[in-house]
Design an enzyme around this catalytic site. Structure first.
Site, PDB file in Angstrom:
ATOM      1  N   GLU A  50       0.829  -1.209   0.000  1.00 27.70           N
ATOM      2  CA  GLU A  50       0.000   0.000   0.000  1.00 27.70           C
ATOM      3  C   GLU A  50       0.867   1.264   0.000  1.00 27.70           C
ATOM      4  OE1 GLU A  50      -3.709   1.937   2.554  1.00 27.70           O
ATOM      5  OE2 GLU A  50      -2.304   0.588   3.551  1.00 27.70           O
ATOM      6  N   LYS A  80     -10.151   2.571  -2.022  1.00 30.23           N
ATOM      7  CA  LYS A  80     -10.293   2.009  -0.679  1.00 30.23           C
ATOM      8  C   LYS A  80     -11.608   2.449  -0.041  1.00 30.23           C
ATOM      9  CE  LYS A  80      -7.545   1.651   3.597  1.00 30.23           C
ATOM     10  NZ  LYS A  80      -6.226   2.007   4.184  1.00 30.23           N
ATOM     11  N   CYS A 139      -5.789  -2.759   2.716  1.00 30.20           N
ATOM     12  CA  CYS A 139      -5.445  -2.607   4.124  1.00 30.20           C
ATOM     13  C   CYS A 139      -6.634  -2.649   5.085  1.00 30.20           C
ATOM     14  CB  CYS A 139      -4.628  -1.328   4.332  1.00 30.20           C
ATOM     15  SG  CYS A 139      -3.661  -1.343   5.877  1.00 30.20           S
TER      16      CYS A 139
END
Length: 294
Positions: A43, A116, A153
């Site tokens: 990431e 995300k 994540c």
């Protein structure tokens, strides 16, 4: 072809973006030389993990998509004949930014992107200051090496995202990651956090009958303000099979470049003996759309 070789790249980062990019490009090339067809970066691999602090000047790290960063990594995908998963700080418009994973095809074209969805806001992880939550949903990305369920994540902790990717036909779940410990935490607490992170993702593999690829950074990155303790990124990047079994797990502290073989056919085999999708009670799940059942 059911067998797929996947390159996973676990690296430390510096404050020099060009240096970080060159290290990523060298690692991509090495993965390709080792036979990888799919390569996954960690990431926000172009920079230090800047979300430890809130600083408006750090928005300057962002680039539009398409833009300079995508041009660089598109060329890398083409030159190395790999499908490449990147993780970029996207400038969508003035004052509007996303944490965005971009996938490039072997010919350098953009196969798709994922913004995300779950954005944390905790000490040392002030992501809500920088990132607008994703608005593209949980849609797998079609590539020449399969249908990729790309998440990022903090998404790792949410079974809903993994399930929706699986229900959309994803053949694997991929998590570019930047997560670590507060150095002040006790060894016992560090072990609990790491175990929880691994267990959660292996659980997604089991519940959905899919391989999971999780690529984290490693190394210590200080809080430049001196207000916090910094973050000791815990590495431990791994690939798990559709029964949650470890195929490969990397170290905590070392930079590593590994190529791992996964067998996508095992999804069919595992789902035949554990038919979780068949037995889902979709008639009884309406309350999942509530924040909490009061």
């Amino acid at each position: 072809m059911s067998k797929l070789k996947v390159g996973i790249i676990q690296q430390k980062r510096s404050g020099n973006k060009d240096e970080n990019t060159q290290n990523s490009l060298a690692a991509i090339k090495k993965c390709a030389e080792m036979g990888a067809e799919l390569v996954v970066l960690q990431e926000l691999h172009a920079s230090l993990y800047f979300c430890q602090i809130e600083d408006v000047d750090l928005f300057d790290l962002a680039e539009p998509i398409p833009g300079k960063d995508t041009e660089i990594f598109a060329a890398a995908a083409k030159e190395n004949n790999v499908v490449l998963v990147t993780s970029l700080f996207e400038k969508r418009a003035a004052g509007l930014y996303h944490n965005t994973a971009v996938v490039f095809e072997k010919d350098g074209s953009m196969a798709g992107k994922y913004r995300k969805m779950h954005i944390p806001d905790d000490p040392g992880f002030y992501e809500k200051f920088y990132f607008t939550p994703g608005d593209m949903g949980f849609e797998p990305i079609n590539t020449s090496v399969g249908r990729l369920g790309l998440l990022v994540c903090w998404d790792q902790w949410y079974p809903e995202g993994a399930r929706l990717m699986a229900l959309g036909g994803a053949e694997m779940l991929i998590y570019p990651t930047a997560i670590g410990w507060d150095p002040a935490d006790t060894d016992d607490e560090k072990a609990r956090q790491l175990d929880a992170w691994i267990i959660s993702q292996r659980g997604h593999a089991v519940a959905n009958g899919l391989p999971v690829i999780s690529v984290n950074r490693t190394g210590f990155e200080p809080d430049v303000t001196g207000m916090g303790n910094g973050i000791e990124f815990w590495g431990n990047s791994f690939v798990a099979g559709p029964q949650g079994e470890f195929i490969k797990q990397l170290s905590a502290h070392d930079e590593q470049i590994e190529v791992v073989e996964i067998d996508r056919k095992r999804t069919e085999d595992v789902r035949r003996i554990w038919p979780f999708l068949r037995d889902r009670r979709i008639d009884a799940y309406n309350d999942l759309l509530k924040r909490y059942r009061d």
